[in-house]
Design an enzyme around this catalytic site. Structure first.
Site, PDB file in Angstrom:
ATOM      1  N   PHE A   1      -1.062  16.206   3.699  1.00 12.83           N
ATOM      2  CA  PHE A   1      -1.506  15.556   2.468  1.00 12.83           C
ATOM      3  C   PHE A   1      -0.311  15.476   1.520  1.00 12.83           C
ATOM      4  CE2 PHE A   1      -3.505  14.868  -1.585  1.00 12.83           C
ATOM      5  CZ  PHE A   1      -4.478  13.936  -1.249  1.00 12.83           C
TER       6      PHE A   1
ATOM      7  N   ARG B   1       1.224  11.588  -9.576  1.00  8.59           N
ATOM      8  CA  ARG B   1       1.686  10.247  -9.229  1.00  8.59           C
ATOM      9  C   ARG B   1       3.108  10.005  -9.726  1.00  8.59           C
ATOM     10  NH1 ARG B   1      -2.729   7.237  -7.375  1.00  8.59           N
ATOM     11  NH2 ARG B   1      -4.726   7.630  -8.361  1.00  8.59           N
TER      12      ARG B   1
ATOM     13  N   GLU C   1       0.850  -1.199   0.000  1.00  7.39           N
ATOM     14  CA  GLU C   1       0.000   0.000   0.000  1.00  7.39           C
ATOM     15  C   GLU C   1       0.884   1.246   0.000  1.00  7.39           C
ATOM     16  OE1 GLU C   1      -2.510   1.467  -0.727  1.00  7.39           O
ATOM     17  OE2 GLU C   1      -4.053   1.414   0.815  1.00  7.39           O
ATOM     18  N   ASP C   2       0.365   2.328  -0.583  1.00  6.36           N
ATOM     19  CA  ASP C   2       1.141   3.570  -0.587  1.00  6.36           C
ATOM     20  C   ASP C   2       1.204   4.194   0.797  1.00  6.36           C
ATOM     21  OD1 ASP C   2      -1.564   4.228  -0.571  1.00  6.36           O
ATOM     22  OD2 ASP C   2      -1.492   5.511  -2.346  1.00  6.36           O
TER      23      ASP C   2
HETATM   24  P1  5GP Z   1      -7.220   4.676   4.788  1.00  6.77           P
HETATM   25  O1  5GP Z   1      -8.263   3.670   4.480  1.00  6.77           O
HETATM   26  O2  5GP Z   1      -6.037   4.143   5.569  1.00  6.77           O
HETATM   27  O3  5GP Z   1      -7.794   5.887   5.466  1.00  6.77           O
HETATM   28  O4  5GP Z   1      -6.781   5.271   3.424  1.00  6.77           O
HETATM   29  C1  5GP Z   1      -5.727   4.905   2.676  1.00  6.77           C
HETATM   30  C2  5GP Z   1      -5.860   5.579   1.326  1.00  6.77           C
HETATM   31  O5  5GP Z   1      -6.207   6.967   1.449  1.00  6.77           O
HETATM   32  C3  5GP Z   1      -4.520   5.584   0.648  1.00  6.77           C
HETATM   33  O6  5GP Z   1      -4.337   4.405  -0.088  1.00  6.77           O
HETATM   34  C4  5GP Z   1      -4.632   6.787  -0.246  1.00  6.77           C
HETATM   35  O7  5GP Z   1      -5.318   6.466  -1.419  1.00  6.77           O
HETATM   36  C5  5GP Z   1      -5.500   7.749   0.529  1.00  6.77           C
HETATM   37  N1  5GP Z   1      -4.672   8.725   1.259  1.00  6.77           N
HETATM   38  C6  5GP Z   1      -4.535   8.856   2.586  1.00  6.77           C
HETATM   39  N2  5GP Z   1      -3.691   9.852   2.906  1.00  6.77           N
HETATM   40  C7  5GP Z   1      -3.268  10.364   1.729  1.00  6.77           C
HETATM   41  C8  5GP Z   1      -2.347  11.425   1.388  1.00  6.77           C
HETATM   42  O8  5GP Z   1      -1.739  12.120   2.213  1.00  6.77           O
HETATM   43  N3  5GP Z   1      -2.168  11.653   0.056  1.00  6.77           N
HETATM   44  C9  5GP Z   1      -2.796  10.928  -0.897  1.00  6.77           C
HETATM   45  N4  5GP Z   1      -2.530  11.247  -2.160  1.00  6.77           N
HETATM   46  N5  5GP Z   1      -3.666   9.935  -0.623  1.00  6.77           N
HETATM   47  C10 5GP Z   1      -3.888   9.653   0.691  1.00  6.77           C
END
Ligand code: 5GP
Length: 183
Positions: free
Chosen positions: A159, A172, A106-107
């Site tokens: 962010f 990206r 995961e990113d």
């Molecule tokens: P979670 O389910 O843990 O809240 O969300 C994970 C997803 O939210 C990540 O895979 C990503 O797509 C998005 N996300 C959360 N924080 C960021 C951020 O700081 N930047 C970006 N571009 N996406 C984020």
């Protein structure tokens, strides 16, 4: 659009990804793994991580989206991803996970909702093991308790874009991880 600020330069990302690759290679020495990338943000991390594995590794990809209330890009910037907790599968993996070593790639771990959902989904397929590799982690935003097994960098509640991460599908392809300043 405010000017982006570099948070983690590409050289630091490369160094950390190689350390994560070495750790995974050690932990799974002599075994094979399936890297399951979460589309689309993990694609670049997965491709670099894979090249740092001294293991028999195959790839798969899984897609998810949040039900209902994904914020607009500008809301997302102000308050982060804030899903209802309901995650929808948009693309399943292509192969059986039974008795395999899975590394979910995961990113970024944010609230933890996406990864909690994916772990439950894939655990039901009876893998031999299931680990989570995440390049970034924002622990202060967690709504569900979740720890990554292989985490690149813990970052504050900012962010970020670049190295696979987007803002309205842009950025990206940036090689550095950058912060989009909240004005
Ligand atoms: P979670 O389910 O843990 O809240 O969300 C994970 C997803 O939210 C990540 O895979 C990503 O797509 C998005 N996300 C959360 N924080 C960021 C951020 O700081 N930047 C970006 N571009 N996406 C984020």
């Amino acid at each position: 659009m405010p000017e982006l600020k570099v948070l983690i330069p590409r050289a630091d990302v490369a160094q950390r990804v190689s350390e994560l690759g070495a750790q995974i290679s050690k932990d799974f020495a002599g075994q094979s793994v399936i890297l399951v990338g979460v589309l689309k943000g993990a694609a670049i991390f997965l491709s670099d991580l894979a090249r740092n594995l001294d293991l028999d590794a195959t790839f798969d990809f899984i897609g998810v989206s949040s039900y209902g209330n994904r914020p607009t890009p500008s809301q997302e910037l102000m308050s982060g991803w804030d899903s209802t907790g309901e995650v929808k599968l948009t693309k399943d993996v292509d192969q059986s996970m039974k008795d395999r070593n899975i590394i979910l790639v995961e990113d970024i771990l944010d609230t933890g909702l996406t990864m909690t959902y994916l772990k439950q989904l894939l655990m039901a397929r009876q893998p031999r093991s299931l680990k989570v590799a995440a390049l970034l982690d924002k622990p202060s935003r967690r709504k569900l308790p979740l720890e990554g097994d292989y985490v690149g960098f813990k970052i504050p509640d900012e962010f970020v874009v670049g190295y696979g991460l987007d803002y309205a599908e842009k950025y990206r392809n940036l090689p550095d991880i950058c912060v989009v300043p909240r004005e």
